[in-house]
Design a protein around this motif. Structure first.
Motif, PDB file in Angstrom:
ATOM      1  N   LEU A 160       0.822  -1.203   0.000  1.00  0.00           N
ATOM      2  CA  LEU A 160       0.000   0.000   0.000  1.00  0.00           C
ATOM      3  C   LEU A 160       0.860   1.258   0.000  1.00  0.00           C
ATOM      4  N   THR A 161       0.329   2.317  -0.615  1.00  0.00           N
ATOM      5  CA  THR A 161       0.988   3.619  -0.538  1.00  0.00           C
ATOM      6  C   THR A 161       0.725   4.223   0.839  1.00  0.00           C
ATOM      7  N   GLU A 164      -2.856   5.278   1.085  1.00  0.00           N
ATOM      8  CA  GLU A 164      -3.762   4.142   1.226  1.00  0.00           C
ATOM      9  C   GLU A 164      -3.742   3.609   2.657  1.00  0.00           C
ATOM     10  N   THR A 193     -11.477   5.821  -4.166  1.00  0.00           N
ATOM     11  CA  THR A 193     -10.428   5.294  -5.045  1.00  0.00           C
ATOM     12  C   THR A 193      -9.321   4.629  -4.236  1.00  0.00           C
ATOM     13  N   HIS A 194      -8.882   5.310  -3.164  1.00  0.00           N
ATOM     14  CA  HIS A 194      -7.838   4.728  -2.311  1.00  0.00           C
ATOM     15  C   HIS A 194      -8.312   3.425  -1.678  1.00  0.00           C
ATOM     16  N   ASN A 196     -10.695   1.356  -2.805  1.00  0.00           N
ATOM     17  CA  ASN A 196     -10.824   0.314  -3.828  1.00  0.00           C
ATOM     18  C   ASN A 196      -9.460  -0.262  -4.200  1.00  0.00           C
ATOM     19  N   ARG A 197      -8.455   0.590  -4.304  1.00  0.00           N
ATOM     20  CA  ARG A 197      -7.104   0.103  -4.626  1.00  0.00           C
ATOM     21  C   ARG A 197      -6.547  -0.745  -3.493  1.00  0.00           C
ATOM     22  N   THR A 198      -6.819  -0.326  -2.258  1.00  0.00           N
ATOM     23  CA  THR A 198      -6.378  -1.095  -1.092  1.00  0.00           C
ATOM     24  C   THR A 198      -7.004  -2.482  -1.086  1.00  0.00           C
ATOM     25  N   THR A 200      -8.215  -4.132  -3.602  1.00  0.00           N
ATOM     26  CA  THR A 200      -7.687  -4.919  -4.718  1.00  0.00           C
ATOM     27  C   THR A 200      -6.317  -5.484  -4.369  1.00  0.00           C
ATOM     28  N   LYS A 201      -5.435  -4.648  -3.813  1.00  0.00           N
ATOM     29  CA  LYS A 201      -4.078  -5.094  -3.468  1.00  0.00           C
ATOM     30  C   LYS A 201      -4.087  -6.174  -2.394  1.00  0.00           C
TER      31      LYS A 201
END
Length: 227
Positions: A160-161, A164, A193-194, A196-198, A200-201
């Motif tokens: 994660l960034t 995130e 968006t953050h 959803n990306r989290t 997914t990862k």
């Protein structure tokens, strides 16, 4: 229309839920099941948007049924709303860990039930977040302290960034997307968006699962906030 599958091993409770939902505008009951195995079969056939899932049933439990349904469902998967008799229930924690979107007490009134179905069906993946976070706090510490060598380790958050991780931490404390947006001076769309990306990862199915991961990984500690 929100397509709903009702799962409960007690006939009278199941019939009451079905009757209430059928009388509600914008809701279609696509099936009813009396146990977890039947729920898995019907979910595959009827493709519901929301599943009202009893948690304690003979045979296949609601936890196992939730895992199987979400693992086998095509996109988009149904959202599972767990029904329970009391909020601090380790079985509910297990269901949230398996990917359920939230939970509802069986003694909730008709208005709350319909609001929960509408919220979950509309994409609000965590109903009553403050209560859910309290439940996760209660059992995440127990799960971590009791984990043996064979226990599955929590997901690695290094993928994660920093932003995130920050969003995940705030989600785990029970804040809504709007609250997080205000706190971080970003838009709600950016928060989504953050998240959803989290998800997914980390290969997560629900916001509730993200809360569980935040506690089990130690990102957030029960009663102590984020680290």
């Amino acid at each position: 229309m929100t397509r709903v599958l009702v799962v409960d091993d007690q006939f009278l409770i199941r019939a009451g839920l079905v009757g209430l939902l059928r009388a509600a505008p914008g809701v279609e009951v696509v099936g009813e099941a009396g146990d977890g195995a039947e729920a898995v079969e019907l979910a595959a056939v009827t493709r519901p948007d929301v599943i009202l899932m009893d948690i304690r049933m003979p045979g296949m439990s609601g936890i196992v049924a939730t895992e199987k349904i979400l693992a086998e469902a095509p996109e988009p998967p149904p959202r599972v709303l767990v029904l329970t008799t009391f909020d601090l229930d380790e079985y509910v924690y297990g269901a949230l860990r398996a990917g359920a979107s939230g939970f509802l007490l069986k003694d909730s009134g008709p208005e709350r039930l319909l609001a929960a179905v509408a919220a979950v069906g509309g994409g609000d993946a965590l109903f009553a977040p403050s209560v859910t976070c309290r439940l996760v706090e209660a059992f995440a510490r127990q799960a971590r302290s009791g984990a043996g060598e064979s226990a599955e380790p929590p997901p690695d958050l290094r993928a994660l960034t920093l932003r995130e991780v920050e969003v995940l931490k705030l989600i785990a404390t029970g804040l809504s997307n709007a609250d997080i947006a205000d706190r971080l001076y970003i838009s709600e769309a950016t928060v989504k968006t953050h998240l959803n990306r989290t998800m997914t990862k980390l290969d997560l199915d629900s916001r509730a699962q993200a809360v569980v991961v935040a506690y089990e990984s130690g990102l957030v500690t029960p009663g102590g906030g984020g680290r």
